[in-house]
Design an enzyme around this catalytic site. Structure first.
Site, PDB file in Angstrom:
ATOM      1  N   GLU A 123      13.476  -3.018  -7.869  1.00 22.44           N
ATOM      2  CA  GLU A 123      12.437  -2.494  -8.764  1.00 22.44           C
ATOM      3  C   GLU A 123      12.545  -3.071 -10.173  1.00 22.44           C
ATOM      4  OE1 GLU A 123      12.216   1.772  -8.587  1.00 22.44           O
ATOM      5  OE2 GLU A 123      11.816   1.759  -6.445  1.00 22.44           O
TER       6      GLU A 123
ATOM      7  N   ASP B  53      15.289   9.968 -10.892  1.00 22.94           N
ATOM      8  CA  ASP B  53      15.062  10.219  -9.471  1.00 22.94           C
ATOM      9  C   ASP B  53      16.445  10.288  -8.834  1.00 22.94           C
ATOM     10  OD1 ASP B  53      14.460  10.399  -6.836  1.00 22.94           O
ATOM     11  OD2 ASP B  53      13.262   8.560  -6.704  1.00 22.94           O
TER      12      ASP B  53
ATOM     13  N   LYS C 161       2.716   8.479  -2.339  1.00 26.91           N
ATOM     14  CA  LYS C 161       2.893   7.134  -1.800  1.00 26.91           C
ATOM     15  C   LYS C 161       1.992   7.079  -0.578  1.00 26.91           C
ATOM     16  CE  LYS C 161       7.769   6.631  -3.191  1.00 26.91           C
ATOM     17  NZ  LYS C 161       9.165   6.957  -2.807  1.00 26.91           N
TER      18      LYS C 161
HETATM   19  P1  PGA Z   1      11.818   3.910  -1.746  1.00 25.72           P
HETATM   20  O1  PGA Z   1      12.367   4.792  -2.953  1.00 25.72           O
HETATM   21  O2  PGA Z   1      10.560   3.255  -2.119  1.00 25.72           O
HETATM   22  O3  PGA Z   1      12.967   2.966  -1.541  1.00 25.72           O
HETATM   23  O4  PGA Z   1      11.675   4.863  -0.600  1.00 25.72           O
HETATM   24  C1  PGA Z   1      11.743   4.993  -4.129  1.00 25.72           C
HETATM   25  C2  PGA Z   1      11.842   6.433  -4.483  1.00 25.72           C
HETATM   26  O5  PGA Z   1      12.689   7.167  -3.910  1.00 25.72           O
HETATM   27  O6  PGA Z   1      11.063   6.896  -5.286  1.00 25.72           O
HETATM   28 ZN    ZN Z   2      11.986   9.058  -5.017  1.00 26.09          ZN
END
Ligand code: PGA
Ligand code: ZN
Length: 416
Positions: free
Chosen positions: A200, A236, A332
């Site tokens: 990220e 987080d 998401k």
């Molecule tokens: P992930 O984690 O996209 O690897 O699932 C990101 C998050 O937990 O916000």
């Molecule tokens: Zn998360």
């Protein structure tokens, strides 16, 4: 203008981790849309299945054999019908037949094609004239947990929200500045630091949780002072990945500490108080609605957000609402599959006073659609990193949207 689907083309492309993912083109009589799917690493247990058994090759085959014949001939303007058709073509509860990531890419590409055929940008098409509020960018500065290896912090993400900013441009600029200063500080404080960054784009360093918090707090303070507006910290914790169900403890490997749920609650409350945190995501494991409730009850001016807890799922959210667990929810779209499903969750959240937070995944592509979804769905926050190509694709698109809206642009309503 009506936009009849003429063709659906699916292919394999790569995400930012170099993993294969699915990209879909939707070609209509008067428009074109393209979208590709992201992938999580610290996934919630209740997310849809990304791909059928057999992986992406099988997913492409299913799109060709099961989905395309059903979608070709339909009107792309009817998003709900398109998304319902995806569910019907799949037939399972969690998209295990065609794959949730295929559903995601088709659903978003379809909306893009429909917007394109009307001559609108996606956020205008989905959000209408009332969509003029920009979200605050919630950015990842330091990585830990499952997103790193070695001696980095146990907490997954050390975040910043520059929520005192008056424009998206100002907020994104402050986030970049904080990220840069934290890098400078890590070069001084960690002898082994080699400018490493996670998927990220957040820094990866040999430091513990408290050192990471201190370094970030300093940078936030400096930048807040210089910019003249408030930049606050968030976390987080991604606590499901720390949780050991046999020991019933959260295992902090680097700190060599274990915490039972009560100790975890005290630990998080201490951090919120000490660092004036504005945001805490997944502070407890994904089945512990009760601890989420306790924390939410005991905090004010801090968003308690469920990611793995809710997985963008209406049923999980309504359980959370009944339990009074959390006051914010990560959105998401690929956790649930389609735009219609995600919108239903956003609407339920908003109706019940939960702040919807549009989010990237740790493995992502340069697809920028979530920038438009955040504006269209009126999400006051977008969590999409600060630097790194796949993150910047979304940030830059929001800069363009802000410019496009001109005088009509305003920042979202976010009370902290
Ligand atoms: P992930 O984690 O996209 O690897 O699932 C990101 C998050 O937990 O916000
Ligand atoms: Zn998360």
């Amino acid at each position: 203008m009506s936009s009849i689907i003429e063709d659906l083309i699916a292919r394999k492309v790569f995400n930012s981790r170099g993993e294969e993912t699915v990209e879909v083109d939707v070609v209509t009589t008067s428009g074109f849309g393209r979208a590709s799917a992201p992938a999580g690493k610290s996934r919630g247990k209740n997310e849809v299945t990304y791909y059928p058994s057999g992986g992406i090759d099988q997913a492409l085959k299913k799109i060709e054999e099961l989905v395309a014949p059903e979608l070709v001939g339909l009107n792309a303007n009817f998003q709900e019908e398109i998304d319902r058709t995806l569910h019907e073509a799949d037939g399972s509860k969690d998209f295990k037949v065609i794959g949730g990531n295929s559903a995601f890419a088709i659903s978003v590409a379809n909306a893009e094609a429909a917007a394109n055929s009307c001559g609108y940008l996606l956020f205008q098409y989905l959000g209408g004239a009332v969509a003029h509020e920009l979200p605050y960018p919630l950015g990842n500065v330091i990585s830990g947990g499952q997103h790193t290896l070695g001696k980095s912090p146990d907490i997954q993400e050390f975040l910043v929200i520059s929520h005192g900013a008056e424009s998206f441009t100002e907020a994104a600029t402050a986030n970049v500045e904080i990220h840069r200063r934290v890098g400078d500080d890590l070069r001084k404080k960690d002898r082994l630091f080699n400018n490493g960054r996670s998927d990220e784009g957040a820094w990866v360093a040999n430091i513990g949780n408290s050192q990471a918090l201190e370094i970030l707090a300093n940078a936030c303070e400096e930048v807040s002072r210089e910019e003249g507006f408030e930049c606050q910290m968030g976390l987080d914790i991604a606590a499901s990945s720390l949780w050991d169900s046999k020991q019933r403890r959260y295992i902090y490997g680097r700190e060599k500490t274990k915490r039972d749920p009560g100790e975890q609650l005290d630990f998080v409350l201490d951090l919120i108080g000490k660092y004036h945190l504005a945001y805490v995501e997944d502070p407890f494991n994904e089945e512990d609605f009760e601890s989420f409730r306790e924390l939410t009850k005991k905090t004010k001016d801090c968003l308690v957000c469920g990611d793995d807890l809710f997985t963008t799922n209406c049923e999980r959210l309504s359980r959370g609402i009944r339990a009074q667990a959390a006051n914010a929810i990560i959105i998401k779209v690929n956790q649930i599959g389609t735009l219609t499903d995600a919108l239903e969750t956003v609407e339920m959240a908003t109706r019940n006073g939960y702040v919807p937070v549009m989010s990237h995944r740790s493995g992502d592509t340069c697809d920028w659609h979530i920038a438009h979804l955040a504006v269209a769905f009126k999400c006051p926050l977008i969590k999409t990193g600060i630097v790194e190509g796949a993150r910047i694709a979304k940030i830059n698109e929001l800069l363009r949207i802000e410019e496009f809206l001109g005088d009509r642009a305003s920042m979202a309503d976010l009370e902290l």
